[in-house]
Scaffold this active site. Structure first.
Site, PDB file in Angstrom:
ATOM      1  N   GLY A 172      31.564   1.039  -3.000  1.00  0.00           N
ATOM      2  CA  GLY A 172      32.723   0.729  -3.852  1.00  0.00           C
ATOM      3  C   GLY A 172      33.460  -0.548  -3.508  1.00  0.00           C
TER       4      GLY A 172
ATOM      5  N   LEU B  81      21.557   5.287 -15.388  1.00  0.00           N
ATOM      6  CA  LEU B  81      21.534   4.698 -16.730  1.00  0.00           C
ATOM      7  C   LEU B  81      22.668   5.353 -17.527  1.00  0.00           C
ATOM      8  CD1 LEU B  81      19.774   2.684 -18.325  1.00  0.00           C
ATOM      9  CD2 LEU B  81      18.516   4.638 -19.227  1.00  0.00           C
ATOM     10  N   ILE B  82      23.413   4.538 -18.267  1.00  0.00           N
ATOM     11  CA  ILE B  82      24.504   5.086 -19.074  1.00  0.00           C
ATOM     12  C   ILE B  82      23.888   5.723 -20.336  1.00  0.00           C
ATOM     13  CG2 ILE B  82      26.594   4.483 -20.382  1.00  0.00           C
ATOM     14  CD1 ILE B  82      27.037   4.213 -17.409  1.00  0.00           C
TER      15      ILE B  82
ATOM     16  N   HIS C  80      25.473  -7.187 -11.445  1.00  0.00           N
ATOM     17  CA  HIS C  80      24.124  -7.071 -10.889  1.00  0.00           C
ATOM     18  C   HIS C  80      23.951  -8.141  -9.813  1.00  0.00           C
ATOM     19  CE1 HIS C  80      19.910  -5.951 -10.846  1.00  0.00           C
ATOM     20  NE2 HIS C  80      19.620  -7.234 -10.760  1.00  0.00           N
TER      21      HIS C  80
HETATM   22  C1  GRF Z   1      26.480  -4.445  -5.542  1.00  0.00           C
HETATM   23  O1  GRF Z   1      25.627  -5.366  -4.931  1.00  0.00           O
HETATM   24  C2  GRF Z   1      26.267  -4.426  -7.033  1.00  0.00           C
HETATM   25  O2  GRF Z   1      25.905  -5.634  -7.571  1.00  0.00           O
HETATM   26  C3  GRF Z   1      25.125  -3.473  -7.165  1.00  0.00           C
HETATM   27  O3  GRF Z   1      25.338  -2.482  -6.192  1.00  0.00           O
HETATM   28  C4  GRF Z   1      26.130  -3.022  -5.127  1.00  0.00           C
HETATM   29  C5  GRF Z   1      27.321  -2.141  -5.031  1.00  0.00           C
HETATM   30  O4  GRF Z   1      28.147  -2.467  -3.952  1.00  0.00           O
HETATM   31  N1  GRF Z   1      24.982  -3.014  -8.518  1.00  0.00           N
HETATM   32  P1  GRF Z   1      29.581  -1.807  -3.823  1.00  0.00           P
HETATM   33  O5  GRF Z   1      29.409  -0.294  -3.987  1.00  0.00           O
HETATM   34  O6  GRF Z   1      30.449  -2.373  -4.911  1.00  0.00           O
HETATM   35  O7  GRF Z   1      30.073  -2.151  -2.469  1.00  0.00           O
END
Ligand code: GRF
Length: 202
Positions: free
Chosen positions: A11, A87-88, A104
């Site tokens: 998070g 997946l949503i 991403h």
């Molecule tokens: C991030 O690298 C995001 O791009 C990917 O998953 C990771 C999540 O990190 N989809 P966090 O939970 O926000 O620390």
């Protein structure tokens, strides 16, 4: 703007958006945090900060109804996927079309799609020999990582990098890019031109 954040793990992107809201830099309210993973640290962070937190995995009609009810009851206008590893469902995508954004950890459309998540992405980046990677914020549609790209930022890949080095460098950029896009959306700075979204001031 009323925001729902979906997160499956640590998070840190959720925290990055939250801290900009707390600092008064983004005029929005995170009304709820939804996680498919009851162990997610993001749930703890939400609870500590007075944000309603729900652990729901949409696997049944009942959980889907509960899910949609939370979004409706909170009058959600924007859904932010911050490390959400599911997946949503179509029903949610249709109901919130162009109101769901995802971060991403690569430059889409490269290094995206099913199986391209977490450290896998950065391992593939190193293996491919690309000299730049980065972060992408995009709208969410029915396929993994295929929605319209809103904003991207690059980072270099160095010869001696491990996947962990790349992940760290990209994450730093993610923490800047995601709040920036949320802010611009909240300020109505996103425009559509030739059927593509653009952030006016990026
Ligand atoms: C991030 O690298 C995001 O791009 C990917 O998953 C990771 C999540 O990190 N989809 P966090 O939970 O926000 O620390």
């Amino acid at each position: 703007m009323n925001i729902a954040v979906f997160a499956s793990g640590r998070g840190s992107n959720f925290e990055a958006v939250f801290s900009k809201i707390q600092a008064g830099e983004i005029r929005a309210k995170i009304k709820c945090l939804i996680s498919n993973n009851p162990e997610a640290l993001a749930l703890e962070f939400a609870k500590k900060n007075g944000i309603s937190a729900f652990a729901i995995d949409i696997k049944s009609v009942a959980s889907m109804e509960q899910f949609l009810k939370i979004l409706e009851d909170n009058e959600i206008q924007l859904i932010v996927l911050a490390g959400y590893m599911r997946l949503i469902p179509n029903e949610v995508v249709e109901r919130y079309f162009n109101k769901i954004i995802n971060i991403h950890p690569a430059l889409l459309p490269a290094f995206g799609g099913k199986g391209c998540y977490g450290m896998n992405v950065h391992k593939k980046v190193i293996k491919s020999g690309v000299k730049f990677t980065g972060a992408t914020v995009h709208f969410v549609n029915n396929n993994y990582d295929e929605g319209q790209i809103i904003a991207q930022e690059t980072v270099p890949v160095f010869q001696e990098d491990t996947p962990e080095d790349v992940a760290k460098r990209v994450l730093k950029v993610e923490h800047k890019l995601l709040p920036q896009v949320v802010k611009q959306i909240c300020e109505n700075q996103l425009v559509w031109e030739n059927n593509k979204p653009w952030i006016k001031t990026l």
